[in-house]
Design a protein around this motif. Structure first.
Motif, PDB file in Angstrom:
ATOM      1  N   GLN A 239       0.788  -1.264   0.038  1.00  0.00           N
ATOM      2  CA  GLN A 239      -0.005  -0.039  -0.027  1.00  0.00           C
ATOM      3  C   GLN A 239       0.872   1.320   0.029  1.00  0.00           C
TER       4      GLN A 239
ATOM      5  N   TYR B 103      -6.630   1.752  -0.470  1.00  0.00           N
ATOM      6  CA  TYR B 103      -6.754   0.591   0.415  1.00  0.00           C
ATOM      7  C   TYR B 103      -8.033  -0.047  -0.109  1.00  0.00           C
ATOM      8  N   ARG B 104      -9.152   0.345  -0.430  1.00  0.00           N
ATOM      9  CA  ARG B 104     -10.493  -0.143  -0.995  1.00  0.00           C
ATOM     10  C   ARG B 104      -9.955  -0.874  -2.216  1.00  0.00           C
TER      11      ARG B 104
ATOM     12  N   ASN C 174      -8.312  -3.970  -1.866  1.00  0.00           N
ATOM     13  CA  ASN C 174      -9.367  -4.954  -1.387  1.00  0.00           C
ATOM     14  C   ASN C 174     -10.023  -5.484  -2.505  1.00  0.00           C
ATOM     15  N   SER C 175     -10.745  -4.645  -3.161  1.00  0.00           N
ATOM     16  CA  SER C 175     -11.285  -5.062  -4.255  1.00  0.00           C
ATOM     17  C   SER C 175     -10.661  -6.208  -5.217  1.00  0.00           C
TER      18      SER C 175
ATOM     19  N   LEU D 140      -8.222  -7.758  -4.259  1.00  0.00           N
ATOM     20  CA  LEU D 140      -7.963  -8.968  -3.454  1.00  0.00           C
ATOM     21  C   LEU D 140      -9.267  -9.978  -3.772  1.00  0.00           C
ATOM     22  N   GLU D 141     -10.177  -9.311  -3.373  1.00  0.00           N
ATOM     23  CA  GLU D 141     -11.527 -10.491  -3.240  1.00  0.00           C
ATOM     24  C   GLU D 141     -12.046 -10.481  -4.505  1.00  0.00           C
TER      25      GLU D 141
ATOM     26  N   LYS E 291      -2.186 -11.737  -1.555  1.00  0.00           N
ATOM     27  CA  LYS E 291      -1.344 -11.095  -0.304  1.00  0.00           C
ATOM     28  C   LYS E 291      -0.215 -11.822  -0.098  1.00  0.00           C
TER      29      LYS E 291
ATOM     30  N   TYR F  27       1.267  -7.033  -2.227  1.00  0.00           N
ATOM     31  CA  TYR F  27       0.410  -7.820  -3.159  1.00  0.00           C
ATOM     32  C   TYR F  27       1.060  -8.230  -4.280  1.00  0.00           C
TER      33      TYR F  27
END
Ligand SMILES: [Zn+2]
Ligand SMILES: [Zn+2]
Length: 138
Positions: A37, A53-54, A57-58, A60-61, A67, A77
């Motif tokens: 990050q 960050y978001r 995360n999106s 990642l998901e 990670k 990442y």
């Protein structure tokens, strides 16, 4: 990689297209090493921490990035390759950390060797970080 290609990647992962997602995706595609990050914060001062960050995360998901745990407590990442689907990451490749430049790389074609654990336990994931000197620093 063109913006059009990046938009397609986002679409294929059912992600809404935003400038931040396009820029971060582009950064991953152009980077040989894994990104944290704070790498992204240094690169893009037009986006605040929360937005970055978001975005991470999106990704990642949806199986775009994975990670890479490290023992410094900072997450890095790496880009996922074809095999990943949302909530079904397959990462049994080795990660390499250079002790000189600090960069972390994915060795996508090098599998983590089988590990043996006692009967009654189930492995969910195995993370292996090998450290040393990278090809750039050698
Ligand atoms: Zn290095
Ligand atoms: Zn990796």
């Amino acid at each position: 990689m063109s913006v059009k290609t990046i938009k397609n990647i986002l679409k294929n992962h059912k992600l809404r297209i935003t400038d931040c997602r396009i820029d971060v995706m582009n950064q991953f595609l152009n980077s040989k090493s894994a990104l944290s990050q704070s790498d992204l914060e240094g690169e893009f001062d037009q986006y605040d921490r929360v937005t970055l960050y978001r975005t991470l995360n999106s990704f990642l998901e949806s199986g775009i990035i994975h990670k890479i745990p490290n023992n410094q407590g900072t997450a890095t990442y790496g880009l996922c390759h074809d095999t990943c689907e949302p909530h079904n990451h397959h990462h049994n490749h080795i990660h390499f950390k250079c002790n000189n430049c600090g960069q972390i790389e994915c060795f996508d074609d090098r599998e983590v060797p089988m590990v043996s654990i006692p009967t009654g336990y189930q492995i969910e994931s195995v993370n292996l970080i090998v450290d040393g000197t990278c090809a750039n620093c050698a």
